[in-house]
Design an enzyme around this catalytic site. Sequence first.
Site, PDB file in Angstrom:
ATOM      1  N   LYS A   1      72.186  62.811   5.082  1.00  0.00           N
ATOM      2  CA  LYS A   1      70.867  63.260   5.558  1.00  0.00           C
ATOM      3  C   LYS A   1      70.130  64.054   4.478  1.00  0.00           C
ATOM      4  O   LYS A   1      68.922  63.890   4.279  1.00  0.00           O
ATOM      5  CB  LYS A   1      71.031  64.099   6.823  1.00  0.00           C
ATOM      6  CG  LYS A   1      71.457  63.273   8.034  1.00  0.00           C
ATOM      7  CD  LYS A   1      71.729  64.144   9.240  1.00  0.00           C
ATOM      8  CE  LYS A   1      72.150  63.297  10.436  1.00  0.00           C
ATOM      9  NZ  LYS A   1      72.456  64.102  11.616  1.00  0.00           N
TER      10      LYS A   1
ATOM     11  N   SER B   1      71.372  64.091  17.137  1.00  0.00           N
ATOM     12  CA  SER B   1      70.917  64.950  16.030  1.00  0.00           C
ATOM     13  C   SER B   1      69.395  65.047  15.939  1.00  0.00           C
ATOM     14  O   SER B   1      68.879  65.599  14.971  1.00  0.00           O
ATOM     15  CB  SER B   1      71.486  64.433  14.703  1.00  0.00           C
ATOM     16  OG  SER B   1      70.986  63.149  14.422  1.00  0.00           O
TER      17      SER B   1
END
Length: 768
Positions: free
Chosen positions: A718, A675
């Site tokens: 996140k 990511s």
Amino acid sequence: MSDKMYLPVVPLRGMTILPEMVIHFDVSRDKSLQAVDEAMSNDQTLFVTAQEKIETKDPRINEIKPLGCIVTIKQIVKISPTISRVLVQGDKRGRLVEFDYEEPFLFGQIEVVNDKEYKDIANEEVMRRELFDLYKLYMEKNPNLAKELMVQAGELNELPAFLDEVAANLHLELKDTQSILEENDVKKRYELVSDIIIKEIQIANIKEEINAKVKERVDKNQREYILREQIKMIREELGDDSTLNDADEFKQETDKLKADEEVKEKLYKEIKRFRSSLNSPAEAGVIRTYIETLLEMPWNKKAKEHQDINYAKEILDKEHYGLEKVKERILEFLAVRALTKKGDAPILCLVGPPGTGKTSIAKSLAKALKKPYVRISLGGVRDEAEIRGHRKTYVGAMPGRIAAGMKEAGVKNPLLLLDEIDKVSNDYKGDTFSALLEVLDSEQNMKFRDHYLEVPLDLSEVLFITTANTLQTIPKPLLDRMEIIEISSYTENEKLHIATEHLIPKQIKKHGLNAKNFAISESALGDLIRNYTKEAGVRQLERKIGELCRKAAKELLEDKKKKIQITKRNLASYLGKAKYTYQLKNEDDEIGIVRGLAWTSVGGDTLQIEVNVMPGQGEILLTGQLGDVMKESAKAGISYIRSVGKQYNISETFFKDHDVHIHIPEGAVPKDGPSAGITMATAILSAITKKKVKSAVAMTGEITLRGRVLPIGGLKEKLLAAKNAGITTVIIPKENEADVKEMSSEITKGLEIIGVSSMDEVIKIAFV
């Protein structure tokens, strides 16, 4: 005596008299009594014959047998005024031709029936001897018959007289006696009498055989009973448990047991073995344990299910804040169960970080269903026998954890929680995950075979809930059998609610405090969550609240204070300085520094990626304990930038003459995952082109060689990390926009979330 005679007639009920037979019969009818008196007043001769039907009271000539016997009366005994017992001896066969008169008694014309002439004297003697041997054998089989009868018969030399004498002394049925009486052919009568005697001997032999077997069985049972009683007394004297008594108790319990025939047959077989294991205490102990285990299993015993959806909703809302997806799925299950009255029990797998309430929600579900609840911890289980049980041949054998859990629950439809299924491990003793396949397969588990039980156990009605922190360690075939429900990290607001509604009241009660002498302000609780805990769940938060309660309890007793109030000001005096601080966004826009977003097991975090470009020989340096996936992302990012170098006026020789150093601070912490590709690519491009990146922008997504942006996971965590760091704009992959729509406004409020599909879009947004 002429061939025709005129005699009184007495019909007999259920009786036939033969020549040479000496027998008595009772007379009670007036006509019969007068006929006997008439015979006594003449020459004591009487004609007797059998009635066709016993119940006929006043028989006519067509209601009695025409062939009877002429007898001589030997004695008459008056039993009562209306009954006389008459002793007679049979003389000759006779046929009733007709009645002369029927009142006041029966009197008729009798024709004497003589035997047909028989001239074969030699053959006659052979027949007489053979018959005598048969008669002798018959007498042996009937020891209650007088031996004088045999001697008496042996003295008769003529075959007809001998036949009548033998027939007279046999215990025959009425039809057989009548057949012998009516047969006047000597040879045929011999065959008839011989057949009857042989048949009677055969019957006697069969009876003897049956009696011998019965006697043997009775003797054996009697012997066993006596021996058992003796053993019982000996064991009682020695102070030992009575095995035989236990065996009887086991049998009674098996009779009452609600189970299939297969289980009962197995139990009866083991009880039989248990009875015969008296001489081996070790074997008896093993069998006893096995029988007790089988008797304690809930074969066909079910718990009544509570299917009130409103009650379940009330329980779940009361005991858990948030977790909307989980609650919704459980209520759906209850709705289906209520409509179908049965329905398949789903196998739910709750996946999420530690401390997010996976185990406690299973407990609440059991409470909502009012079902027995059993928790089986699978962490570190590495032996297949832990699941399937040990075979009885091993010393210390015992059922597997599943069977033991069912036994503990006491019903066949409990809620079984298989905790930490992702922590199962394998070794040379077998594959534990594979053993779980049968347990968690709704098509197979109706006949789950535990090695110890040896009979199928029905797990189809068990409601299985499994928990895991990650799905990566669970094999695909096992994962395929479970319905995955993800439980994500809690937001700060959710933690605040959980602490206020659940944790603080629980810890206050646990530490002997109450609402009057202890309180925590909301602002202090917010600081406690932000600065003293860093986790996805609330375990550490609960510990810290517990620590505050302990310190408060000590202060109340030592300083004699009436109330302790924890506020934002005095929080540090109780817990010390703040342990965690969120890495806030940079104040200024900088070159080569980009804020990335990462998912960790304790929630989300921000990752500052720094890139420096220096003159050199084209080396790429990666520091900060990067995992293999992140190293590949960095290389893919450089390849992409080289491919679009002309767009950004990067010379073709730039990468030959310069070294690129990519660094992620906090180097001691290992970092990996797909990511950070676009973050590293942006930072590298910024460092090369000397263009600044906005400090208020954070990003997450994977990059391909052609600059496409691929989707990622853990978006909720996140975004929370970005919010805590003061970020205002978050770049995410276009394909993750659907995930954002499902999130609550509490998470997305104040954030500009932009979905991108290529690096060109990322650069336009990120660069100043």
